[in-house]
Scaffold this motif. Structure first.
Motif, mmCIF file in Angstrom:
data_model
loop_
_atom_site.group_PDB
_atom_site.id
_atom_site.type_symbol
_atom_site.label_atom_id
_atom_site.label_comp_id
_atom_site.label_asym_id
_atom_site.label_seq_id
_atom_site.Cartn_x
_atom_site.Cartn_y
_atom_site.Cartn_z
ATOM 1 N N LEU A 74 -118.264 108.229 73.085
ATOM 2 C CA LEU A 74 -118.596 108.658 74.441
ATOM 3 C C LEU A 74 -119.891 109.451 74.455
ATOM 4 C CD1 LEU A 74 -115.004 109.818 75.199
ATOM 5 C CD2 LEU A 74 -116.168 108.168 76.646
ATOM 6 N N CYS A 75 -120.735 109.101 75.402
ATOM 7 C CA CYS A 75 -121.942 109.864 75.666
ATOM 8 C C CYS A 75 -121.624 110.847 76.796
ATOM 9 C CB CYS A 75 -123.066 108.918 76.075
ATOM 10 S SG CYS A 75 -124.565 109.716 76.648
ATOM 11 N N SER A 76 -122.186 112.026 76.724
ATOM 12 C CA SER A 76 -121.905 113.040 77.729
ATOM 13 C C SER A 76 -123.155 113.868 77.982
ATOM 14 C CB SER A 76 -120.765 113.944 77.245
ATOM 15 O OG SER A 76 -120.508 114.977 78.169
ATOM 16 N N VAL A 77 -123.321 114.314 79.232
ATOM 17 C CA VAL A 77 -124.452 115.167 79.576
ATOM 18 C C VAL A 77 -123.965 116.358 80.375
ATOM 19 C CG1 VAL A 77 -126.024 113.199 79.622
ATOM 20 C CG2 VAL A 77 -124.988 113.994 81.760
ATOM 21 N N VAL A 78 -124.745 117.401 80.342
ATOM 22 C CA VAL A 78 -124.456 118.585 81.147
ATOM 23 C C VAL A 78 -125.528 118.711 82.216
ATOM 24 C CG1 VAL A 78 -124.383 121.100 81.163
ATOM 25 C CG2 VAL A 78 -123.207 119.821 79.372
ATOM 26 N N VAL A 79 -125.068 118.847 83.446
ATOM 27 C CA VAL A 79 -125.971 119.100 84.560
ATOM 28 C C VAL A 79 -125.827 120.566 84.918
ATOM 29 C CG1 VAL A 79 -126.525 118.558 86.952
ATOM 30 C CG2 VAL A 79 -125.824 116.738 85.385
ATOM 31 N N ARG A 80 -126.922 121.280 84.855
ATOM 32 C CA ARG A 80 -126.870 122.718 85.097
ATOM 33 C C ARG A 80 -127.041 122.992 86.588
ATOM 34 N NH1 ARG A 80 -127.731 125.555 80.388
ATOM 35 N NH2 ARG A 80 -128.656 127.311 81.468
ATOM 36 N N GLY A 81 -126.130 123.847 87.112
ATOM 37 C CA GLY A 81 -126.189 124.228 88.518
ATOM 38 C C GLY A 81 -126.411 125.714 88.653
ATOM 39 N N LEU A 82 -126.442 126.171 89.897
ATOM 40 C CA LEU A 82 -126.702 127.581 90.154
ATOM 41 C C LEU A 82 -125.578 128.461 89.617
ATOM 42 C CD1 LEU A 82 -128.209 127.453 93.761
ATOM 43 C CD2 LEU A 82 -129.392 127.915 91.611
ATOM 44 N N ALA A 83 -124.338 128.026 89.836
ATOM 45 C CA ALA A 83 -123.198 128.860 89.466
ATOM 46 C C ALA A 83 -122.396 128.282 88.312
ATOM 47 C CB ALA A 83 -122.283 129.053 90.667
ATOM 48 N N LYS A 84 -122.650 127.073 87.941
ATOM 49 C CA LYS A 84 -121.852 126.467 86.892
ATOM 50 C C LYS A 84 -122.565 125.267 86.314
ATOM 51 C CE LYS A 84 -119.386 123.694 90.311
ATOM 52 N NZ LYS A 84 -118.078 123.367 90.926
ATOM 53 N N ASN A 85 -122.149 124.901 85.133
ATOM 54 C CA ASN A 85 -122.611 123.665 84.515
ATOM 55 C C ASN A 85 -121.473 122.666 84.568
ATOM 56 O OD1 ASN A 85 -124.937 125.062 83.815
ATOM 57 N ND2 ASN A 85 -124.122 125.649 81.825
ATOM 58 N N ILE A 86 -121.798 121.425 84.802
ATOM 59 C CA ILE A 86 -120.785 120.377 84.848
ATOM 60 C C ILE A 86 -121.105 119.338 83.791
ATOM 61 C CG2 ILE A 86 -119.701 118.572 86.224
ATOM 62 C CD1 ILE A 86 -120.211 120.230 88.684
ATOM 63 N N GLN A 87 -120.100 118.960 83.033
ATOM 64 C CA GLN A 87 -120.280 117.970 81.982
ATOM 65 C C GLN A 87 -119.721 116.632 82.449
ATOM 66 O OE1 GLN A 87 -119.271 119.422 78.144
ATOM 67 N NE2 GLN A 87 -119.657 117.488 77.094
ATOM 68 N N TYR A 88 -120.557 115.615 82.349
ATOM 69 C CA TYR A 88 -120.201 114.263 82.759
ATOM 70 C C TYR A 88 -120.117 113.361 81.531
ATOM 71 C CZ TYR A 88 -121.604 115.871 87.411
ATOM 72 O OH TYR A 88 -121.708 116.564 88.591
ATOM 73 N N PHE A 89 -119.234 112.356 81.628
ATOM 74 C CA PHE A 89 -119.032 111.431 80.523
ATOM 75 C C PHE A 89 -119.307 110.002 80.955
ATOM 76 C CE2 PHE A 89 -117.081 113.990 77.198
ATOM 77 C CZ PHE A 89 -116.729 115.134 77.897
ATOM 78 N N GLY A 90 -119.809 109.216 80.009
ATOM 79 C CA GLY A 90 -119.875 107.789 80.216
ATOM 80 C C GLY A 90 -118.502 107.167 80.023
ATOM 81 N N ALA A 91 -118.410 105.875 80.274
ATOM 82 C CA ALA A 91 -117.124 105.180 80.159
ATOM 83 C C ALA A 91 -116.742 104.909 78.706
ATOM 84 C CB ALA A 91 -117.161 103.869 80.937
ATOM 85 N N GLY A 92 -117.711 105.046 77.812
ATOM 86 C CA GLY A 92 -117.380 104.894 76.406
ATOM 87 C C GLY A 92 -117.682 103.514 75.844
ATOM 88 N N THR A 93 -117.838 103.466 74.540
ATOM 89 C CA THR A 93 -117.995 102.220 73.790
ATOM 90 C C THR A 93 -116.807 102.091 72.853
ATOM 91 O OG1 THR A 93 -120.414 102.283 73.870
ATOM 92 C CG2 THR A 93 -119.401 100.987 72.098
ATOM 93 N N ARG A 94 -116.055 101.018 73.041
ATOM 94 C CA ARG A 94 -114.860 100.793 72.217
ATOM 95 C C ARG A 94 -115.236 99.945 71.023
ATOM 96 N NH1 ARG A 94 -114.235 102.301 76.773
ATOM 97 N NH2 ARG A 94 -112.419 103.390 77.567
ATOM 98 N N LEU A 95 -115.174 100.547 69.875
ATOM 99 C CA LEU A 95 -115.620 99.898 68.646
ATOM 100 C C LEU A 95 -114.427 99.581 67.754
ATOM 101 C CD1 LEU A 95 -117.748 99.072 66.528
ATOM 102 C CD2 LEU A 95 -117.854 101.480 65.841
ATOM 103 N N SER A 96 -114.375 98.333 67.330
ATOM 104 C CA SER A 96 -113.374 97.910 66.350
ATOM 105 C C SER A 96 -114.101 97.386 65.136
ATOM 106 C CB SER A 96 -112.461 96.818 66.925
ATOM 107 O OG SER A 96 -111.708 97.310 68.012
ATOM 108 N N VAL A 97 -113.748 97.874 63.967
ATOM 109 C CA VAL A 97 -114.386 97.463 62.720
ATOM 110 C C VAL A 97 -113.353 96.724 61.872
ATOM 111 C CG1 VAL A 97 -115.684 98.198 60.694
ATOM 112 C CG2 VAL A 97 -115.887 99.486 62.827
ATOM 113 N N LEU A 98 -113.695 95.491 61.516
ATOM 114 C CA LEU A 98 -112.757 94.661 60.751
ATOM 115 C C LEU A 98 -113.037 94.741 59.254
ATOM 116 C CD1 LEU A 98 -112.815 91.537 63.084
ATOM 117 C CD2 LEU A 98 -111.266 93.514 63.147
#
Lengths: 116, 116
Positions: free
Chosen positions: A92-116
């Motif tokens: 999962l990739c995630s970013v933080v958006v900084r605001g005046l009173a708080k920071n909010i962390q957002y996530f991507g939908a993710g990459t599902r990896l299977s290794v055989l």
């Protein structure tokens, strides 16, 4: 807010190969993170990738195995190198958006990896 | 990383009932406590968050109760609906003005199933 696009959404890879995951954000962000989530489990931070500095890796994760690029404020890549079945997980990739009173962390939908 | 302990691991609630998820933390420096909601195939999304200067925060059907002395906080979902069925993660961090020091510590997650 921030909208995060991750590519690929899923992949099946052979042992010993490498996969590069891309993360694109729709706004400029300084703080970006890469997480790993085993199915049905919690999130484990792999590294912090802030633009303009080297990525900082958490204990148990090393740059040779998980190299990260952060060329600008809207994009990053995580490479999973020399993969083994133990690397099968959701990344999962995630970013933080900084605001005046708080920071909010957002996530991507993710990459599902299977290794055989 | 300091732990955030979350319980229960799974929860089944009847439609219209109250869902309660509990978390406890160790690091007294934590000053930001968000809850994330994750649906299958999606990344976690911020649901509600609280700072330790208040004991309760309510947003619609979702309420966080915070007990600073006990180092515990909980999520209450009133009038639970089948659409609330998801995995819920509590988290904690130390908010900082520094660009590189924002890091969430996640609980292990609670899988909520709301049955009709």
């Amino acid at each position: 807010s921030a909208v995060i696009s991750q590519k690929p959404s899923r992949d099946i890879c052979q042992r010993g190969t490498s996969l590069t995951i891309q993360c694109q954000v729709d706004s400029q962000v300084t703080m970006m993170f890469w997480y790993r989530q085993q199915p049905g489990q919690s999130l484990t931070l792999i590294a912090t990738a802030n633009q303009g500095s080297e990525a900082t890796y958490e204990s148990g994760f090393v740059i040779d195995k998980f190299p990260i690029s952060r060329p600008n404020l809207t994009f990053s890549t995580l490479t999973v190198s020399n993969m083994s079945p133990e690397d099968s997980s959701i990344y999962l990739c995630s970013v933080v958006v900084r605001g005046l009173a708080k920071n909010i962390q957002y996530f991507g939908a993710g990459t599902r990896l299977s290794v055989l | 990383q300091q732990q955030v302990k979350q319980s229960p691991q799974s929860l089944i609630v009847q439609k219209g009932g109250i869902s309660i998820i509990n978390c406890a933390y160790e690091n007294t420096a934590f000053d930001y406590f968000p809850w994330y909601q994750q649906f299958p195939g999606k990344g976690p999304a911020l649901l509600i968050a609280i700072r330790p200067d208040v004991s309760e925060k309510k947003e619609g059907r979702f309420t966080i109760s915070f007990n600073k002395s006990a180092k515990q906080f909980s999520l209450h979902i009133m009038d639970s609906q089948p659409g609330d069925s998801a995995t819920y993660f509590c988290a904690a961090s130390v908010l900082s003005s520094g660009a590189g020091s924002y890091q969430l510590t996640f609980g292990k997650g609670t899988k909520l199933s709301v049955i009709p």
